[in-house]
Scaffold this active site. Sequence first.
Site, PDB file in Angstrom:
ATOM      1  N   TYR A   1       0.372   0.064   5.962  1.00 60.61           N
ATOM      2  CA  TYR A   1       1.484   0.952   6.642  1.00 60.61           C
ATOM      3  C   TYR A   1       0.702   1.272   8.107  1.00 60.61           C
ATOM      4  O   TYR A   1      -0.404   1.433   8.357  1.00 60.61           O
ATOM      5  CB  TYR A   1       1.390   2.253   5.889  1.00 60.61           C
ATOM      6  CG  TYR A   1       1.979   3.471   6.602  1.00 60.61           C
ATOM      7  CD1 TYR A   1       3.040   4.097   5.897  1.00 60.61           C
ATOM      8  CD2 TYR A   1       1.647   4.120   7.555  1.00 60.61           C
ATOM      9  CE1 TYR A   1       3.624   5.328   6.304  1.00 60.61           C
ATOM     10  CE2 TYR A   1       2.242   5.276   8.166  1.00 60.61           C
ATOM     11  CZ  TYR A   1       3.347   5.853   7.646  1.00 60.61           C
ATOM     12  OH  TYR A   1       3.871   7.091   8.154  1.00 60.61           O
TER      13      TYR A   1
ATOM     14  N   HIS B   1      -0.540  18.583  10.359  1.00 61.15           N
ATOM     15  CA  HIS B   1       0.388  17.572  10.702  1.00 61.15           C
ATOM     16  C   HIS B   1       1.765  17.832  10.209  1.00 61.15           C
ATOM     17  O   HIS B   1       2.840  17.188  10.813  1.00 61.15           O
ATOM     18  CB  HIS B   1       0.001  16.236   9.938  1.00 61.15           C
ATOM     19  CG  HIS B   1       0.332  14.894  10.416  1.00 61.15           C
ATOM     20  ND1 HIS B   1       1.185  14.805  11.382  1.00 61.15           N
ATOM     21  CD2 HIS B   1      -0.419  13.801  10.567  1.00 61.15           C
ATOM     22  CE1 HIS B   1       1.194  13.455  11.631  1.00 61.15           C
ATOM     23  NE2 HIS B   1       0.158  13.116  11.306  1.00 61.15           N
TER      24      HIS B   1
END
Length: 663
Positions: free
Chosen positions: A492, A380
């Site tokens: 989130y 990532h």
Amino acid sequence: MHRARPQWGAAALRSVVGSRRYWRTVGQPEGIVSEQDTDHHFVHRSTIPTIHFQPSLPRLPIPKLEDTITRYLAAQKPLLNDEEYRNTEQLAREFETGEGKIIHRDLLEHDRINKHTSYISGPWFDMYLSARDPIVFNYNPFITLNPDPKPGYNSQIVRATNLVVSSLKFLNSLKNDYLRPDIYYVNRKWGQSKLFKHFIRILPPTLSWYGAYLVNAYPLDMSQYKSLFNSTRIPNLSKDTLFTSEFARHLLVMRNGHFYVFEVLDPFGNILHPSEIQAHLTQIIHDADRLPGFELSYLTTEDRNTWATIRQQLVQKGNEENLKKIDSAVFCLCLDKASPKNEIELTHCFLHGYGFNRWFDKSFSLIITSDGTAGINFEHSWGDGIAVLRFINEVYRDSTEHPALVPQSSPAFFVTSCDKLEFHMGRTITSAISAARKKFDEKRKKFCVRTFRHERFGKQFIINQKLSPDAVFQLACQMAVYHLYGKLRPSYEACSTAAFKHGRTETIRPTSVYTKKCTVAFIDQRGMHSIEDMRNMIDECSKYHRRLQLEATLGQGFDRHLFALKHLVQRRGGRIPDIYNDPAYKNINHIIISSSTLGSQAVNHGGFGPVVPDGFGVGYNVFDNWIGCIITSYLDKDSEELIKYLEYTLNDIFDILEGRSLM
């Protein structure tokens, strides 16, 4: 009836380059590709060059400090009692008018003299690369593809070959500036307009963005694509590095933990004949399955400092060239023996596997199971889901519409052997692998996955109700969490800021005073409000969520700004301001519900691990007629409860929208 596209052999001849056969058009010099031959080497040839818009992309704005503080306090309010909120508000306002003002001014100045990038790009890379936790479970997400619509094309070797060829075509399109730029069209007709494309093409790159803006088209940042291929994250003590090779042309294939490499491109970008790729993959499976499993890749599941130390020992043992071949490979193809039977097994397989048939540091790994199920696991730090999703969409479309192999294809008879990487290891390295395997297995046993599917309604119904599908799912999550814990917890939702140069992501905070009011009405005050009042509360939640989405997309959230201010102080070795030591600040960043959604015709589902030990990772999608998600956690019982309450709250929302009172 489906007709397969004519195979490459109909219009091409074999070109021998270093004893390997590649494809090119008849009567054509090597390295020169004709218009008729584009499908053999490229996914497409765009009129507008790939990076035409990069020089003129708008820069990611730094929000006003007072706006950031206001948004921060709005997100804190539903999570705190009155006394806690007063304390947090005081610290936030003191920061706004005091030292925060000075740090913000310095951040603006730093941004002014670094116009080639965004204010968040450097700090965000630092955040990822400095993290010392293992990247598997904690950072690497996965996305699985839908099956090929033609069942016969889903055998492991055929599908792997077709996806490898289409991936290489994507790479060639990217390298040659032929890949269509990422553009968000408000009016889709402009995306089909040849006149518009030719007009944009003749504009200088420094003006091209403005030309697109005139017709409400918004080009997106494509700077991350350069790290998609030939890239790897290299472990180092304290902070890792990203490595990319510009010239490597070989594919890395893993089977049963063993490593094999063979060249799939010639120096001119011509792709190795599909029958030879097929033959190599067949050979690899045959060879690896005769051998005991090789467990070196367990080391990529270790914490980064441990892995950095062991990697250096591998280099000292004479394995440097092999590691370079792994690092520089175009990408990693993992041919698994596993055949997952359901979505839970599929998630375990693609998110973490069994540890030894993955090199988790590669920018991405293409994974094909024994039954031909395919997907991506990606590291990532180099980039975000938007670049990977574009790659997946193109490769899925090309491999299903223009397959390089048909099921009846035979592998080439005579191919050079691919290279099997052999490693030199001593007792210390062997012991380190055993320790890594033990830690990985312990983590894997604790890691639980649950799937959820709600079929009473979906996107179409919600849109007809003039509501946001994303807002409705997020509201249901808030209610489910409230059922589970008796209070709202920090949540989130990831949002891309790719509309700006070197934008990464911003945070949407789904927990708000509106979702709290609605949640309390549905649960604590059940039956005390009219259907009309409760419907209005859902409307308020939807409108506010849309506002948060828009602000985040435009770079006007608060999370990245506060993060960048803190990073600037830490880099200079200054005192951390009190706002960051506030328990409420630490609490809001202890994310219990971490969520993300990806919608695509190519994607089956996707997911990721929770970001905190007592949290949940929620990968979800609101389809036309149903809602689905995959929930990961280390809390088995709580995961079951969360899904039960998610079903319960979606039913409640549906009943209110249908005009029925809650029972």
